[in-house]
Design a protein around this motif. Structure first.
Motif, mmCIF file in Angstrom:
data_model
loop_
_atom_site.group_PDB
_atom_site.id
_atom_site.type_symbol
_atom_site.label_atom_id
_atom_site.label_comp_id
_atom_site.label_asym_id
_atom_site.label_seq_id
_atom_site.Cartn_x
_atom_site.Cartn_y
_atom_site.Cartn_z
ATOM 1 N N PRO A 1 0.809 -1.222 0.000
ATOM 2 C CA PRO A 1 0.000 0.000 0.000
ATOM 3 C C PRO A 1 0.839 1.268 0.000
ATOM 4 O O PRO A 1 0.464 2.266 -0.643
ATOM 5 N N CYS A 2 1.962 1.252 0.718
ATOM 6 C CA CYS A 2 2.806 2.452 0.765
ATOM 7 C C CYS A 2 3.463 2.724 -0.582
ATOM 8 O O CYS A 2 3.584 3.878 -1.002
ATOM 9 N N LEU A 3 3.882 1.682 -1.291
ATOM 10 C CA LEU A 3 4.444 1.882 -2.629
ATOM 11 C C LEU A 3 3.386 2.441 -3.581
ATOM 12 O O LEU A 3 3.670 3.321 -4.400
ATOM 13 N N LYS A 4 2.163 1.940 -3.460
ATOM 14 C CA LYS A 4 1.081 2.458 -4.302
ATOM 15 C C LYS A 4 0.832 3.935 -4.028
ATOM 16 O O LYS A 4 0.604 4.718 -4.959
ATOM 17 N N ALA A 5 0.876 4.311 -2.751
ATOM 18 C CA ALA A 5 0.681 5.724 -2.408
ATOM 19 C C ALA A 5 1.794 6.579 -2.989
ATOM 20 O O ALA A 5 1.556 7.678 -3.490
ATOM 21 N N MET A 6 3.025 6.084 -2.943
ATOM 22 C CA MET A 6 4.152 6.847 -3.455
ATOM 23 C C MET A 6 4.023 7.137 -4.941
ATOM 24 O O MET A 6 4.237 8.266 -5.389
ATOM 25 N N VAL A 7 3.687 6.124 -5.719
ATOM 26 C CA VAL A 7 3.763 6.274 -7.168
ATOM 27 C C VAL A 7 2.458 6.730 -7.796
ATOM 28 O O VAL A 7 2.443 7.157 -8.959
ATOM 29 N N SER A 8 1.342 6.636 -7.073
ATOM 30 C CA SER A 8 0.059 7.039 -7.654
ATOM 31 C C SER A 8 -0.583 8.202 -6.924
ATOM 32 O O SER A 8 -1.478 8.854 -7.463
ATOM 33 N N GLY A 9 -0.169 8.462 -5.689
ATOM 34 C CA GLY A 9 -0.788 9.524 -4.913
ATOM 35 C C GLY A 9 -2.130 9.146 -4.351
ATOM 36 O O GLY A 9 -2.783 9.959 -3.706
ATOM 37 N N ALA A 10 -2.575 7.912 -4.565
ATOM 38 C CA ALA A 10 -3.892 7.476 -4.101
ATOM 39 C C ALA A 10 -3.768 6.855 -2.726
ATOM 40 O O ALA A 10 -2.814 6.123 -2.439
#
Length: 959
Positions: free
Chosen positions: A146-155
């Motif tokens: 989830p943290c990687l997704k937040a980093m690269v997508s801002g979601a």
């Protein structure tokens, strides 16, 4: 009494209703989980040229860029953005689990001396202004995917991503990696294979490693660093991603204070120095390179993560290579930003960070303007009636109020007006600086307000689905409690006179039953407080201690009456008193073993004292715990060997895994390091195999031994065929044989479970395992002396309470960070989601499952023959399994339904994701634990009954 039994439920109908209630509960739980924690839908489409124009500008909106070559698309985006490219290449170094305070300190203070000394090169870069660092706040759940997704997508991540973290799927949302790939960038990735699962096919060169094999702290990083020598010298890449996992694994194994932490930080510092030095030498030949060092999350003192505490959300964002583009940020190491990489404008609700690499004020305002246009587009999708075309051209800032649509338009228009004012006016540098600050502040206010509203919008709940789930759980609870009430009313109390007359304690009648009802309801209500959820262990300790005191008071009141009315029962009454007294003392030891919860984990306790004394003391404690477990288990089994010689074979067979566990503890286990060698893995696998064979073999084979012995006795005495022996006597003989079988099976399973926990649990938690087994022995002594099924449901409730107390005394809490990930890989040679998930579940719910398995022994020490009216063997299973199965199911159903309602009411609470949601996941997992445990008990008793009773039923009732 016969009339009362005629109106009681038959065994088959009773079973059907119980199974139906459990299934309804599981269906309702599933509906609520997928309604409250929905799988966040991917945003359709990707950002293109329209992202560089205002939402109301229709020019070029229908223009397709899919057919454009990557190089041409890159030039188009560069032209539309009006932002220069400051760097030619990017190296993104992810140090998994690195808390920002290790590098930047905390609350304005410098990092600890040990951390500074471990990373001298990085600290030099910060002190000389070559690097600038930020505290990047991660959103829960703080696990890697989830943290990687937040980093690269801002979601913002979906909360169930904590589960999907173990089975990562391709990211469908628009993201930086996809944008870079579409514009022709060549991206290389080395390290955590989560990147390969999230972005399949987007990397030119890769070498992934599993992120879940936490025992490996060395090779997992060497596999990344071995590529640096060749890859850094090449010029055919644009972005290089390096994801180092070793530091996170060190944390899982030994916590922040692990002896491996400083060497691992030193290793990372050397990698940073190597990359930075090489990049500096190549800047002139291969273009400027930006080195960005980030962490996906932090870690607690124990090295775990997943929750929302400061230690877990405090991740790092360190920029090296900005040189003259710092703008006064150099030396400021206490700035906190959101964990979103400010390198692109993906289509998402939360990209609101200004890139620190933009050197000029007009470029920073332009970046915020582009970001604002993008959020306006997303707002218009959610609010179709929102139109912000006629903005104020008089450069006047107005106060924002009114509807949501008007407020958003007003906030944006204020920012745009201040921006235009800054562009149009030529003033002194001081005045121009003030206008820039006002414009930037206005943009940030709009971006913050809009992104927070969009984030809440994404997490809107389907009320109908939630209501259906809650209704199903309430219905299940009503059915289970109704069955429990019916059974309690129908159970015969004739056997009560065999021990005590009720008249001897009229003032105590129903006090313990009343307390359990009030305590359960009160505990359920208390879950509406976030503080009570965080420190729930104190509630369980208090309730269980009070219940034990009530039992002790009753034993004290009973003792004089027994001496006067039944002198022959003195020993049994004394056994009740001393067993409860020992139970209270052992409970106090368990209370002081771990300071659980969230807010008071820093307080001293026995486990911390042992760790401070050194690994040698912990090792001695493990050995003592092993000796106590084996001694108590074998002693309990030896009590029956004179009647059933076959139990000796089980006792000797249990010595084999016991010695294997002792050998493993001495050779491989350490309080700071988990051995990952082939020897340790093979040793653990041998223990698993041996314990599984003994457990299953005892359940399957022992009833047959009892049956064989019974047939020999029957053939010699001709009991079953004799017409002179009453059928009621045959039933009592049958019940006695089933109880003997369950006694042996129960203690064998308890000993096997304790041995596997001695292998899996943290070394410092080994002694609580032996104390839990001792508590089970004490409660069995108490139950065996209270006579036939008098207040059996109180005794089973006591087992349930003790199981919950043990759960927290083992170091668990309602925060995801206390889940022991390291133990889930003991005995595994490669990563398996299923195997590791099962081991993690076994570690977390060791105590509740232990007390559920103890119900088998409890059934064996209770004489339920008086509950059987006449010779109806069809009611035997109901008499044996009624209370032992219904009580844990009923108590859990009340707590589950109550907490589900609490979570529904708290869905908009400030702590809904940080406190209430993690607790609900624990409650859901506890429900699975209860259901599995009850199923094991019911299946074992039913199987033993079916085998032993196959030739023991009175005539006319043969199957």
């Amino acid at each position: 009494m016969d009339h009362k039994m005629n109106h009681s439920l038959s065994c088959s109908r009773f079973t059907t209703l119980t199974v139906a209630a459990v299934l309804i509960q599981l269906v309702g739980l599933s509906l609520f989980i997928f309604g409250f924690f929905p799988i966040k839908p991917a945003l359709s489409g990707i950002s293109g040229p329209e992202s560089f124009r205002p939402p109301w500008d229709d020019v070029g909106k229908n223009r397709s860029v899919a057919a454009l070559p990557p190089e041409q698309l890159r030039r188009l985006y560069q032209e539309l953005s009006e932002l220069p490219s400051s760097f030619d290449r990017l190296i993104l170094m992810v140090i998994d689990g690195l808390p920002a305070e290790f590098i930047l300190g905390k609350d304005g203070d410098h990092p600890k001396k040990a951390f500074v000394e471990a990373m001298p090169y990085t600290q030099t870069l910060l002190s000389t202004g070559v690097a600038v660092g930020f505290h990047a706040k991660a959103a829960p759940p703080t696990v890697t995917m989830p943290c990687l997704k937040a980093m690269v997508s801002g979601a913002i991540p979906g909360y169930l991503d904590v589960v999907y973290n173990f089975n990562t799927q391709a990211l469908q949302d628009d993201n930086i990696i996809g944008q870079l790939f579409r514009t022709g960038r060549k991206i290389w990735m080395f390290g955590d294979d989560t990147w390969l699962k999230l972005f399949p096919g987007l990397f030119t060169r890769t070498d992934g490693v599993s992120s879940f094999f936490v025992k490996d702290t060395v090779e997992v990083d060497r596999n990344v660093s071995r590529h640096l020598g060749d890859e850094l010298m090449r010029d055919d890449w644009d972005i290089m991603i390096l994801h180092y996992l070793g530091l996170d694994h060190v944390g899982h194994i030994g916590g922040r204070k692990s002896v491996l932490m400083a060497p691992k930080l030193k290793e990372m510092d050397e990698v940073i120095e190597r990359i930075h030095s090489t990049s500096q030498m190549q800047d002139e030949d291969k273009g400027r390179t930006l080195l960005v060092i980030v962490s996906d999350h932090g870690m607690t003192e124990d090295g775990n993560h997943g929750g929302s505490s400061y230690e877990e959300t405090d991740s790092l964002a360190l920029f090296i290579g900005l040189k003259d583009q710092m703008h006064g940020l150099a030396g400021q190491q206490s700035i906190t930003v959101d964990q979103v990489l400010p390198l692109s404008l993906p289509l998402s609700p939360l990209p609101r960070t200004t890139p620190p690499s933009l050197p000029r004020q007009e470029q920073q305002l332009r970046a915020m303007e582009l970001n604002s246009w993008q959020l306006l587009s997303l707002l218009q999708v959610q609010l179709p009636g929102m139109r912000c075309i006629n903005f104020n051209k008089e450069l006047v800032v107005s106060k924002c109020s009114g509807s949501v649509e008007k407020k958003f338009c007003c906030l944006y228009q204020n920012a745009a007006a201040l921006h235009r004012s800054w562009v149009s006016k030529k003033m002194s540098m001081s005045n121009r600086r003030k206008d820039y600050i006002r414009a930037a502040a206005a943009y940030h206010e709009f971006l913050k307000t809009a992104s927070e509203w969009l984030a809440r919008r994404v997490t809107d709940k389907p009320v109908g689905l939630l209501a259906l789930g809650v209704s199903a759980m309430l219905l299940s609870s009503v059915i289970l409690l109704g069955l429990l009430f019916h059974l309690n009313k129908a159970v015969s109390i004739e056997g009560e006179a065999n021990l005590l007359k009720r008249e001897s304690r009229p003032h105590l009648r129903g006090l313990d039953e009343f307390f359990i009802v009030v305590a359960t309801v009160g505990h359920a209500i208390s879950m509406g407080s976030s503080s009570m959820v965080e420190e729930e262990q104190y509630n369980w300790h208090f309730l269980t201690s009070t219940l034990c005191l009530l039992l002790l008071r009753e034993a004290l009141q009973v003792f004089p009456a027994v001496r006067m009315q039944h002198p022959s029962h003195n020993e049994r009454a004394g056994c009740q008193f001393y067993s409860v007294l020992a139970l209270i003392i052992s409970g106090r030891i368990m209370r002081g073993w771990h300071q659980g919860g969230v807010n008071w984990t820093n307080l001293p306790d026995i486990s911390k004292w042992l760790e401070l004394r050194g690994n040698e003391y912990v090792k001695y404690t493990q050995i003592v715990a092993f000796v106590l477990v084996m001694s108590l288990g074998l002693f309990a089994l030896s009590l029956i060997w004179k009647r059933i010689k076959e139990v000796l074979a089980i006792m000797f067979s249990l010595l084999v895994p016991g010695l294997l566990v002792l050998k493993h503890v001495i050779e491989f286990q350490d309080n700071t390091v988990t051995s990952s060698g082939s020897g340790a893995t093979l040793s653990a696998q041998k223990i698993y195999t041996t314990l599984m064979i003994i457990s299953v073999g005892t359940i399957v084979a022992f009833p047959w031994f009892v049956l064989t012995k019974k047939n020999k006795n029957s053939s010699s005495c001709s009991i079953s065929s004799s017409t002179s022996v009453p059928s009621n006597a045959i039933m009592k003989v049958l019940l006695h044989e089933i109880r003997d079988s369950l006694y042996v099976i129960g203690w064998a399973l308890l000993l096997c479970w304790c041995l596997v926990q001695l292998l899996l649990q943290q070394p410092v938690s080994s002694m609580p395992i032996s104390i839990l087994l001792f508590q089970i022995y004490l409660i069995m002594l108490y139950s065996s002396t209270t006579g036939p099924p008098y207040k059996q449901w109180v005794e089973v409730s006591t087992l349930y309470y003790l199981g919950m107390v043990g759960h927290y005394s083992m170091g668990n809490s309602n925060a995801l960070a206390t889940i022991d990930v390291a133990g889930a890989f003991i005995g595994t040679s490669s990563y398996s989601t299923l195997v590791s998930g099962i081991l993690m579940f076994m570690i977390t719910y060791a105590s509740p499952m232990l007390f559920l398995l103890s119900i088998l022994v409890h059934i064996s020490v209770k004489d339920v023959s008086v509950a059987l009216q006449g010779s109806d063997s069809r009611q035997l299973l109901k008499a044996m399994l009624g209370f032992p199965c219904l009580v844990p199911l009923g108590l859990n159903s009340v707590l589950l339904a109550a907490y589900t309602i609490v979570l529904l009411l708290m869905r908009n609470h400030l702590f809904v994701w940080s406190v209430f949601s993690p607790k609900f996941l624990y409650v859901a997992a506890a429900t699975v634990c209860i259901d599995v445990g009850v199923f094991i008990v019911a299946a074992t008793v039913t199987y033993a009954y079916a085998i032993i009773a196959s030739t023991g039923k009175p005539k006319g009732q043969q199957a």
